[in-house]
Design a protein around this motif. Sequence first.
Motif, mmCIF file in Angstrom:
data_model
loop_
_atom_site.group_PDB
_atom_site.id
_atom_site.type_symbol
_atom_site.label_atom_id
_atom_site.label_comp_id
_atom_site.label_asym_id
_atom_site.label_seq_id
_atom_site.Cartn_x
_atom_site.Cartn_y
_atom_site.Cartn_z
ATOM 1 N N ARG A 157 -12.826 8.343 -1.647
ATOM 2 C CA ARG A 157 -13.311 7.757 -2.583
ATOM 3 C C ARG A 157 -12.585 6.799 -3.018
ATOM 4 N N GLN A 158 -13.421 5.553 -3.530
ATOM 5 C CA GLN A 158 -12.318 4.212 -3.809
ATOM 6 C C GLN A 158 -13.267 3.470 -4.881
ATOM 7 N N ILE A 159 -12.308 2.927 -5.670
ATOM 8 C CA ILE A 159 -12.544 1.806 -6.700
ATOM 9 C C ILE A 159 -11.722 0.746 -6.500
ATOM 10 N N THR A 160 -12.385 -0.458 -6.347
ATOM 11 C CA THR A 160 -11.670 -1.795 -6.550
ATOM 12 C C THR A 160 -11.858 -2.663 -7.618
ATOM 13 N N GLN A 161 -10.621 -3.090 -8.225
ATOM 14 C CA GLN A 161 -10.737 -3.955 -9.382
ATOM 15 C C GLN A 161 -10.174 -5.353 -9.095
ATOM 16 N N ARG A 162 -10.798 -6.305 -9.504
ATOM 17 C CA ARG A 162 -10.180 -7.613 -9.436
ATOM 18 C C ARG A 162 -9.218 -7.810 -10.600
ATOM 19 N N SER B 73 0.760 -1.242 -0.026
ATOM 20 C CA SER B 73 0.078 0.160 -0.090
ATOM 21 C C SER B 73 1.025 1.253 0.029
ATOM 22 N N THR B 74 0.326 2.129 -0.587
ATOM 23 C CA THR B 74 1.069 3.513 -0.580
ATOM 24 C C THR B 74 0.809 4.243 0.628
ATOM 25 N N LEU B 75 -0.301 3.959 1.356
ATOM 26 C CA LEU B 75 -0.893 4.494 2.459
ATOM 27 C C LEU B 75 0.248 4.231 3.589
ATOM 28 N N SER B 76 0.300 5.411 4.485
ATOM 29 C CA SER B 76 1.298 5.019 5.800
ATOM 30 C C SER B 76 0.896 4.119 6.696
ATOM 31 N N GLU B 77 -0.303 3.955 6.703
ATOM 32 C CA GLU B 77 -0.846 2.761 7.590
ATOM 33 C C GLU B 77 -2.176 2.332 7.170
ATOM 34 N N PRO B 78 -2.579 1.062 7.251
ATOM 35 C CA PRO B 78 -3.571 0.252 6.669
ATOM 36 C C PRO B 78 -4.984 0.899 7.070
ATOM 37 N N LEU B 79 -5.875 0.747 5.973
ATOM 38 C CA LEU B 79 -7.173 1.350 6.498
ATOM 39 C C LEU B 79 -8.144 0.477 6.980
ATOM 40 N N ASN B 80 -7.712 -0.741 6.781
ATOM 41 C CA ASN B 80 -8.704 -1.938 7.787
ATOM 42 C C ASN B 80 -10.214 -2.056 7.258
ATOM 43 N N ILE B 81 -10.140 -1.901 5.933
ATOM 44 C CA ILE B 81 -11.499 -1.880 5.212
ATOM 45 C C ILE B 81 -11.593 -3.023 4.350
ATOM 46 N N PRO B 82 -12.642 -3.889 4.493
ATOM 47 C CA PRO B 82 -12.706 -5.166 3.734
ATOM 48 C C PRO B 82 -12.949 -4.762 2.280
ATOM 49 N N ILE B 83 -12.346 -5.641 1.422
ATOM 50 C CA ILE B 83 -12.508 -5.170 -0.015
ATOM 51 C C ILE B 83 -13.734 -5.752 -0.465
ATOM 52 N N HIS B 84 -14.179 -5.425 -1.635
ATOM 53 C CA HIS B 84 -15.036 -5.709 -2.293
ATOM 54 C C HIS B 84 -15.043 -5.081 -3.988
ATOM 55 N N ALA B 85 -15.177 -5.927 -4.868
ATOM 56 C CA ALA B 85 -14.967 -5.401 -6.205
ATOM 57 C C ALA B 85 -16.176 -4.099 -6.581
ATOM 58 N N ASN B 86 -15.775 -3.025 -6.965
ATOM 59 C CA ASN B 86 -16.903 -2.009 -7.016
ATOM 60 C C ASN B 86 -16.132 -1.085 -8.231
ATOM 61 N N ARG B 87 -16.645 -1.033 -9.539
ATOM 62 C CA ARG B 87 -15.920 -0.356 -10.579
ATOM 63 C C ARG B 87 -16.916 1.165 -10.567
ATOM 64 N N THR B 88 -18.059 1.360 -9.701
ATOM 65 C CA THR B 88 -18.588 2.557 -9.998
ATOM 66 C C THR B 88 -18.105 3.755 -8.871
ATOM 67 N N GLY B 89 -17.456 3.330 -7.731
ATOM 68 C CA GLY B 89 -17.137 4.167 -7.038
ATOM 69 C C GLY B 89 -17.944 4.143 -5.848
ATOM 70 N N GLU B 90 -17.265 4.276 -4.561
ATOM 71 C CA GLU B 90 -17.986 4.467 -3.301
ATOM 72 C C GLU B 90 -17.172 5.342 -2.484
ATOM 73 N N THR B 91 -17.783 5.753 -1.360
ATOM 74 C CA THR B 91 -17.368 6.822 -0.578
ATOM 75 C C THR B 91 -17.349 6.107 0.707
ATOM 76 N N VAL B 92 -16.097 6.111 1.634
ATOM 77 C CA VAL B 92 -15.986 5.177 2.830
ATOM 78 C C VAL B 92 -15.541 6.340 3.760
ATOM 79 N N ARG B 93 -15.897 6.085 4.967
ATOM 80 C CA ARG B 93 -15.651 6.911 5.918
ATOM 81 C C ARG B 93 -14.591 5.936 6.972
ATOM 82 N N VAL B 94 -13.426 6.570 7.527
ATOM 83 C CA VAL B 94 -12.504 5.974 8.020
ATOM 84 C C VAL B 94 -12.197 6.600 9.275
ATOM 85 N N VAL B 95 -12.192 6.106 10.493
ATOM 86 C CA VAL B 95 -11.815 6.609 11.670
ATOM 87 C C VAL B 95 -10.449 5.948 12.161
#
Length: 484
Positions: A151-156, A110-132
Motif C-alpha cells: 500500500r503506497q502513498i507518493t508525495q511531491r 530507499s529503506t528497501l533492500s532492493e528497488p521496486l522498479n515501480i514508476p512514481i506518480h503523486a497519489n495522496r489517497t493511497g493505492e495498492t500495487v503488486r510487485v513480483v
Amino acid sequence: MFQATRRRLAIWYTAVTAVLLLLFASGVYLYVRGTLIERIDDTLNHVVEIVERCLTTSRCASTLIFEPIDADADKFRINVEASFHDNTDPVEDDHIDLEWFSPTGKLIWSTLSEPLNIPIHANRTGETVRVVRGESENSKFLTQNSPLLLRQITQRVEMGRQVVGYLRVSHPWFEVTKPSRELIFDLALGIGLMVVSVGASGWFLSGKAMEPVGESYQRLKQFTADASHELRSPITLIQTNVQVALADLDLAETEATTSMQYRQQLKVVERLTQRLGKLVNDLLFLARQDSGISKDIFSPCPLDALLIEVVEEQQLLVPEKEIALSLDLIDPPASETNPELLENWFTLVGNWDQLVRLFTNLIANALHYTPAGGRVKVELARIEGINRVSGLRYTTAQLQVKVSDTGVGIPPEALPRLFDRFYRVDPARTHTTGTTATASATSSGLGLAIAQAIVEYHQGHIQVESIFGKSTTFIITLPITFES
C-alpha cells in the motif's frame, strides 16, 4: 405429505437464515476491511506529513544536509540518505519503507533492500500495487519469485517553487490480507454453525407448526367419514322405500293395493328427508360459525324468559317418560336495591334464536338420556364481581346455567371428545331405554358441537361434569356484555 411439508419448511427456514447471515457477514467483512485500509492510509499520510515537515521546515534543518546543484547557489538538493541514515531502523520496525526520488523520478535513497522498479506518480489517497521480485536474500517480505503487495502513498516535496523530490511511503498489504483471511474464516465457521443450528431448530419448529395441521387433518378425515356415514344411512333408506313403492306400484296393475301402504312409505321418505335437511342445516350452521361469516344480530335477551319458554316446550315430552323437569332461578341478594339492575338481573346481550337452540339441545339431550322416573333440573344464577367457579376467574358479571340430569352418565374416557362433531358415546349405553336408543338412532351427533359453537360465539364457556351411571351436569357461563 406432512413429512414433505415439514422438510420444505425446514429448508426454507434454513435457506432464508443462511442468506441473511451471508448478507450480514459480507457487511461486516467489507466494514472491517475498509477500516483496516483506512487505518493504513491514515498511518502513511501521517508519516508523509512528518517527513515532509522535516524536509521543508526549519525544525529539521540541523539534521538535513543541503548540497548545491551545478555550483548554482540558488538551486540545491537534499541528501536524504545522509540526513536519515540513522532513522531507518525504527521505520523498518514499523514495517513502513521510505523511498526518495529526484525531481526527474530517479531513485536516490530507499529503506528497501532492493528497488521496486515501480514508476512514481503523486497519489495522496493511497493505492495498492503488486510487485513480483526475483531472488532476494535480504528481503524480509519475500521468497524467490514471490509476489509482494504494498500500500503506497507518493508525495511531491517542494521548497518554495522548486520541486526537491518525491517521497514514497510503502506499507505491506498483509496487514490487511492477514486479518481479512482470519475474519473470513471466523465468519464462515460462525455461519456454518448458525446454519446447522437453524436447520435443526427449523426442523423442530416446523414439526411443532405441523402438529395442529396434522390434528386438523385427522379431524377432517374423521368428520368426512362420520358425515359420509350419517348421510349414507338415510339415503339408503330413502332409496329402499322408493324402490319398494315402485315395486308396489307395478303390482298394483294386477292386484288391488291399498293406499295405506303408499302413504306409510311416503311418510318414511318424508321423515328421512327431514332428517337429511336437519343434518345439512346443522353442518351449514357449524360451517358459518367456523368461518366467522355469521352476521346474527345481538340484542338484550332476558335469559330467564328464554329458559321458561324452552322448558315449557320440552315439558310436552315429559309425560311420556315421567321425568321431573324443573327450572330454578336464583334470586338476587337482598343487599341489591338498584331497581334497574334488579329488573335486568338475568338479561344479557346475545342472539335469541341461537340461545334457544343452545338450551333446547342441552335440555332435550338430558331428557333423552334420563330414564323414566328421573329428574332434569335447570338452574340460572348471576355471578357478580370476582369469583372462582369451576376453575375460572370472572372479573365481570356472568350468567351461569346448569342443566343437570339423573341419567346414565358419561364414561370418563368419552368426556374429552364429547363435543366433537358426529361423536357418539358407546352405543351400548343407548340400550338403557327404548326411547333413548331411538333418539340416538335418529340424531345427527351434532347437538353438542352446535351447543359449544353457540357458547363460544357468545364468548362464553361450556363444560361437563358426569358420574357414570348416576348423573350429568352441563355448566354454561355467558358474559352479560362482551366485545363483538
